[in-house]
Motif scaffolding. Structure first.
Motif, PDB file in Angstrom:
ATOM      1  N   ARG A  97     -11.183  -3.450   3.836  1.00  0.00           N
ATOM      2  CA  ARG A  97     -11.399  -3.941   2.615  1.00  0.00           C
ATOM      3  C   ARG A  97     -12.807  -4.408   2.456  1.00  0.00           C
ATOM      4  NH1 ARG A  97      -7.480  -8.384  -0.450  1.00  0.00           N
ATOM      5  NH2 ARG A  97      -8.583  -8.365  -2.464  1.00  0.00           N
ATOM      6  N   LEU A 107       0.834  -1.317   0.010  1.00  0.00           N
ATOM      7  CA  LEU A 107       0.176   0.071  -0.159  1.00  0.00           C
ATOM      8  C   LEU A 107       0.788   1.276   0.020  1.00  0.00           C
ATOM      9  CD1 LEU A 107      -2.558  -1.350   2.803  1.00  0.00           C
ATOM     10  CD2 LEU A 107      -3.005  -0.645   0.287  1.00  0.00           C
ATOM     11  N   THR A 135     -10.579   2.718  -2.266  1.00  0.00           N
ATOM     12  CA  THR A 135      -9.326   2.414  -2.260  1.00  0.00           C
ATOM     13  C   THR A 135      -8.531   3.669  -3.318  1.00  0.00           C
ATOM     14  OG1 THR A 135      -9.321   0.212  -1.830  1.00  0.00           O
ATOM     15  CG2 THR A 135      -7.166   0.992  -2.420  1.00  0.00           C
ATOM     16  N   PRO A 183      -5.261   2.718   5.511  1.00  0.00           N
ATOM     17  CA  PRO A 183      -6.227   2.442   4.361  1.00  0.00           C
ATOM     18  C   PRO A 183      -7.632   2.186   4.771  1.00  0.00           C
ATOM     19  CG  PRO A 183      -4.762   0.727   4.439  1.00  0.00           C
ATOM     20  CD  PRO A 183      -4.349   1.549   5.437  1.00  0.00           C
TER      21      PRO A 183
END
Length: 792
Positions: A222, A24, A233, A219
Motif C-alpha cells: 500500500r 482483496l 492497485t 497485491p
C-alpha cells in the motif's frame, strides 16, 4: 432460513484470520463476476472503521469498467475500527443514544431479506458475495461468533486462507470449525508467498479431503499517496481479472458455478432416487405414487428443517423464488430434539469424545463420559433417591428389553422356591392398553396385539384399559373406560384445572381413588385365580402413552396401580418399570415422573432427549434390589446382555453436555415465566405446565373440528372429530391440517411450512425445550388457522 436460487449463486466469504486479504480476493471475484454477469451483488453485513476504508467502498472503487452492474450494500456500519460487538457499544456511548443491539435472529433475518431482494432483481443468472468481518470466530453485534451466527442461512462458503507465518494452522483450524458446523466449503483461496509457501502444503492437504484450493499473486504494498495507490492497485486487479476473461479467478468462478448447479441437480434427483432405493419406517409405500410426497431435507437448524421444494411447489420454478423453504419440525424429529438441530455445543461434545476415544469396549472397563453420565443420572437426575446402577444400551427399545430382563429375573429369583426355567418362560407383564415400548420383538411382547406388532408377536400379560385426561370445550375431563364408568354415579369427572388433575397426593383419598383401587384389586385377584401367565412386572409409560395415540393417562390411576402391586408379600411384589423414553427429561416439563406420581419405579428407561437428538443412546436405571438379583459367583447369573456400542463415549459425552444445558434452560427466567402462566390463584407453583399458551389450548378445544385437546410441557395433542371412527387407521387429523405443510409464501420473512405427524385422528406437536415463545406463537397461529377453517 436457508436460501437457494436457480438464477442467483450466493457465496459467503469467511477469513481464516484478520488481514488475510479477504476483501482483496472478494473484490477480484466481484470484478470477474461483473464482467460475465448482468448483475453482481455484494453484501457487507457489518462494517467497522472509517467509511473511506470500508470494504464495500473498496469493492466499488475497484469494480472496473462494469460499475453499473454492481449492487453493493452494507447493513450495519460503525465508525470505530473494532470488533463489531464492541463497536456497537462504543457507538452508543459516543452518540449518547441507546442503540438496540440486534439479536442473532434479527441479524440473520436482515441478511436473508437482502438476499431475497437481490434474487428478486436477478432476472438473468447472477452472482452474490456476502463478506464477513475478521476471522470466522470474530463476534457479530450480539457477541455470538460469526460461524454460529451465520449458520441458519447455510450459505455455501469460500474460505480465504492465511498465507503468513502460522497460516497453515489457522487455515486448517478455520476449515475444521466450518465443517464441524456443517458448512459447505466450495473453495479455499489464498495469496502466494515465496517464503512461507503455505499454498504448496494446503493444496494437497485439502485435495485429499475433496477440497478446492487456488492461490493468487499477492497485491502490491500500500502506497501513502492515494492516487498512486489506486493506480498500482487497479493495475493489480487488471492483471488478476483480465478483459480476456481467462485466468485463475475465472477458473474459480467456473468451479463455484459448477458447485451451485451440482447442488441443485442433486436435490432435484433425490426424490426419485429415494423412492427407488429406500424403505421407510411406518410408511405405506403404496401411498407414494409420485415424487411430490418426498420431503427433501437439505439442512436443519434450531427448530427448522430447510427443505427443497422444487418438486412440490409450482412457484418454485420461478427463478426469483428460493428452492428451499423453512419447515418447522413439529414432531421434534420423532421426539428426540430437545435443544434444536445442529446445536454447536452438542456438536463440539461429540467431536471432543470422538477425537479422544472413538469407541472402546466397555465390559469391565470405564471411561469418563460414561462414568460422569451414570453418576449424574443415578445420584442427581431421574434415579435420585432410588436407583443404584445405570446400564447402557443403544436406544429406547433395547433399553426396555434390558428392563424386562431385569424385572423378570428379579421376580423369578424372589419366589420361594425360585422359579425354574420352564416357569420363567411363562411369565407375563401387567400394563395398560395403548402401550408401546419399541419395535424389537421382546418390547413388542410386553404389549397387547396392535398395529405395531408383528408375526412373531406373543403377547404375555394383561393390560388395563386406563382412564385418561383431556380438555373438552375448555373443561378438564377424566374419561373413564367402560369397565370403570359402569361403577361411577355419573360416569364422568370434571376437574377445575390441569394442576388439580395432576395433584396426585391431593386426590389419593378421593372417591375416585377408591373406585380405582377396588377395580384394580378385583381384576388382579381374578387374574391370579385364572390360568393367565403369572404376572412378573408392571410396565408403565408414565403420564402419557405416546405411540398409542398420545393418551394422557390419569396419573391417579397409575399411582394406585403401582401402590396395589406393591401391597402384597415381598415374594408377590411386582417390580415396577417406568418407560420414560418419550416423557422423561423435561419433555413434559418435569425431569422425571416419579415425584409427580408420588412413587418411584424399580427400573426406568431414558433415551431420546438424553442426547439432545444428536445420537442414539439409552440408559436403564435400576434399584439395588434389582442389581442384587443378578449378583453371584456364577457367570451365568449375570445380566448377559450388551450391544457393540454399549456406553458409546461420543453418545455419553453428548448426553453430559445435553444435561448441563437442560439444567440452564429449565432454571432460566423464560422457562419459569412460562411455568407461572399456568398457575391458578391458589397455586404457589403449578403441578404441571405447558410451553403452549393456555388461552390457545382452551380456544382450540372449543373448535367444531376438534374433539379434545391436551398438553403438558412441550407436547400438544389434538384429537379431531371423525365420524368414521378413531384409532390409527383414521386419516382425519392429517387431512384437516394438510394446509399447514406448505409455507403460505416462502419469500416473506418468518414464513414457514410445518412438518408434523399424526396418530390416526390425533395430531401432535412437540417443541424443543428452548424453542422461543414467539416461534411457538407462530406455530399456534398456523394450527388455529387450519383447524378453524376446517370447522367453518
Amino acid at each position: 432460513m436457508s436460501l437457494l436460487y436457480k438464477n442467483l449463486r450466493v457465496h459467503q466469504v469467511f477469513g481464516a484470520n484478520t488481514d488475510v486479504g479477504k476483501t482483496l480476493l472478494t473484490s477480484a471475484l466481484v470484478r470477474a463476476s461483473a464482467s460475465i454477469c448482468e448483475r453482481v451483488y455484494y453484501l457487507k453485513p457489518v462494517s467497522t472503521g472509517r467509511i473511506e476504508e470500508a470494504d464495500d467502498e473498496h469493492i466499488k472503487r475497484y469494480i472496473g469498467v462494469n460499475a453499473e452492474r454492481l449492487r453493493a450494500s452494507c447493513l450495519y456500519r460503525f465508525s470505530e475500527p473494532l470488533s463489531p460487538h464492541l463497536a456497537v457499544k462504543l457507538e452508543a456511548e459516543k452518540t449518547k443514544t441507546e442503540i438496540a443491539i440486534p439479536s442473532d435472529e434479527t441479524f440473520t433475518q436482515a441478511l436473508a431479506s437482502n438476499i431475497r431482494r437481490s434474487a428478486s432483481t436477478a432476472k438473468t443468472y447472477s452472482h452474490m458475495y456476502v463478506e464477513t468481518a475478521g476471522g470466522i470466530h470474530s463476534p457479530t453485534l450480539s457477541g455470538t461468533t460469526q460461524v454460529d451466527s451465520y449458520r441458519p442461512l447455510f450459505l455455501p462458503t469460500i474460505l480465504i486462507g492465511d498465507s503468513r507465518l502460522g497460516g497453515i494452522s489457522s487455515t486448517i483450524s478455520a476449515y475444521e470449525s466450518l465443517m464441524l458446523r456443517g458448512y459447505i466449503v466450495d473453495s479455499i483461496l489464498l495469496f502466494k508467498d515465496e517464503y512461507y509457501r503455505n499454498g504448496e502444503y494446503l493444496a494437497p492437504y485439502f485435495a485429499e479431503r475433496g477440497g478446492h484450493v487456488m492461490t493468487f499473486d499477492p497485491p502490491p504494498p500500500r502506497l501513502p499517496d492515494p492516487a498512486e495507490n489506486f493506480e498500482v492497485t487497479e493495475k493489480y486487479y487488471q492483471d488478476l481479472v483480465p478483459l480476456s476473461k481467462e485466468g485463475d479467478v475465472f477458473n474459480v468462478l467456473t468451479h463455484l458455478d459448477n458447485c451451485h448447479f451440482q447442488r441443485i441437480q442433486q436435490l432435484d434427483t433425490m426424490p426419485r432416487r429415494t423412492l427407488d432405493t429406500i424403505w421407510w419406517p411406518f410408511v405405506q409405500h403404496g401411498h407414494f405414487k409420485s415424487e411430490q410426497g418426498v420431503n427433501v431435507i437439505d439442512s436443519a437448524w434450531g427448530d427448522f428443517f430447510s427443505v427443497y421444494n422444487s418438486h412440490r411447489r409450482p412457484d418454485s420454478a420461478q427463478p426469483t423464488n428460493s428452492l428451499l423453504e423453512p419447515q418447522f419440525d413439529g414432531s421434534a424429529s420423532w421426539w428426540t430434539q430437545a435443544l434444536g438441530h445442529a446445536n454447536p455445543a452438542l456438536t463440539m461434545a461429540a467431536a471432543r469424545a470422538a477425537g479422544r476415544y472413538g469407541h472402546v469396549m466397555f465390559p469391565g472397563a470405564t471411561h469418563l463420559p460414561a462414568l460422569n453420565l451414570a453418576e449424574r443420572l443415578v445420584k442427581h437426575g431421574p434415579g435420585k433417591g432410588w436407583a443404584s446402577r445405570a446400564f447402557f444400551s443403544d436406544d429406547g427399545s433395547t433399553g426396555m428389553e434390558i428392563a424386562l430382563k431385569m424385572a423378570l429375573r428379579t421376580f423369578a429369583v424372589k419366589q420361594s422356591p425360585p422359579l425354574d426355567m420352564a416357569n420363567r418362560k411363562q411369565l407375563g407383564v401387567l400394563g395398560l392398553k395403548g402401550s408401546y415400548h419399541g419395535d424389537t420383538i421382546g418390547a413388542m411382547d410386553a404389549c397387547e396385539e396392535g398395529v405395531y406388532t408383528c408375526e412373531w408377536h406373543n403377547a404375555k400379560g394383561y393390560w388395563f384399559d386406563p382412564p385418561y385426561i383431556s380438555i373438552r370445550k375448555g373443561v378438564v375431563h377424566v374419561t373413564l373406560p367402560q369397565s370403570i364408568a359402569a361403577e361411577h354415579p355419573t360416569g364422568e369427572i370434571v376437574l377445575d384445572s390441569l394442576s388439580k388433575a395432576y395433584a396426585v397426593n391431593q386426590r389419593i383419598d378421593s372417591p375416585l381413588a377408591s373406585l380405582y383401587r377396588d377395580y384394580i384389586r378385583r381384576t388382579l385377584d381374578r387374574l391370579e385365580a385364572s390360568e393367565q401367565p403369572a404376572l412378573a412386572a408392571l410396565i408403565l409409560e408414565p403420564l402419557v402413552m405416546g405411540a398409542g395415540g398420545m393418551i394422557f393417562v390419569d396419573p391417579l390411576f397409575q399411582r394406585i396401580l403401582v401402590d396395589t402391586v406393591r401391597e402384597g408379600e415381598l415374594s408377590k411384589t411386582l417390580p415396577v418399570i417406568f418407560d420414560e423414553v418419550f416423557v422423561g427429561l423435561y419433555r413434559l416439563g418435569i425431569e422425571t415422573c416419579g415425584p409427580l406420581l408420588g412413587v418411584n419405579p424399580d427400573i426406568s428407561v431414558h433415551a431420546k432427549v438424553l442426547t439432545g437428538g444428536l445420537l442414539p443412546l439409552a440408559i436403564t436405571l435400576a434399584s439395588d434390589e434389582i442389581f442384587q438379583a443378578f449378583l453371584s459367583d456364577n457367570k451365568t447369573d449375570a445380566l448377559l446382555h450388551g450391544h457393540s456400542y454399549t456406553a458409546y463415549p461420543v453418545g455419553c459425552e453428548v448426553a453430559n453436555e445435553t444435561l448441563k444445558i437442560l439444567e440452564k434452560v429449565t432454571n432460566s427466567e423464560q422457562w419459569q415465566s412460562v411455568k407461572q402462566k399456568w398457575a391458578t390463584p391458589e397455586d404457589r407453583e403449578p403441578a404441571v405446565f405447558s410451553l403452549w399458551d393456555q388461552g390457545f389450548v382452551q380456544a382450540t378445544s372449543q373448535l367444531a373440528s376438534v374433539k379434545e385437546v391436551m398438553t403438558l410441557g412441550t407436547l400438544l395433542a389434538i384429537k379431531t372429530q371423525d365420524d368414521a371412527g378413531e384409532g390409527y387407521r383414521s386419516n382425519s387429523a392429517q387431512q384437516l391440517l394438510q394446509p399447514m405443510i406448505a409455507a403460505a409464501t416462502h419469500e416473506l420473512p418468518n414464513a414457514f411450512g410445518m412438518h408434523f405427524r399424526t396418530l390416526g385422528n390425533v395430531a401432535y406437536f412437540i417443541t424443543s425445550l428452548n424453542t422461543p415463545p414467539e416461534t411457538v406463537r407462530m406455530v399456534e397461529d398456523k394450527i388455529w388457522s387450519a383447524l378453524s377453517k376446517a370447522g367453518s
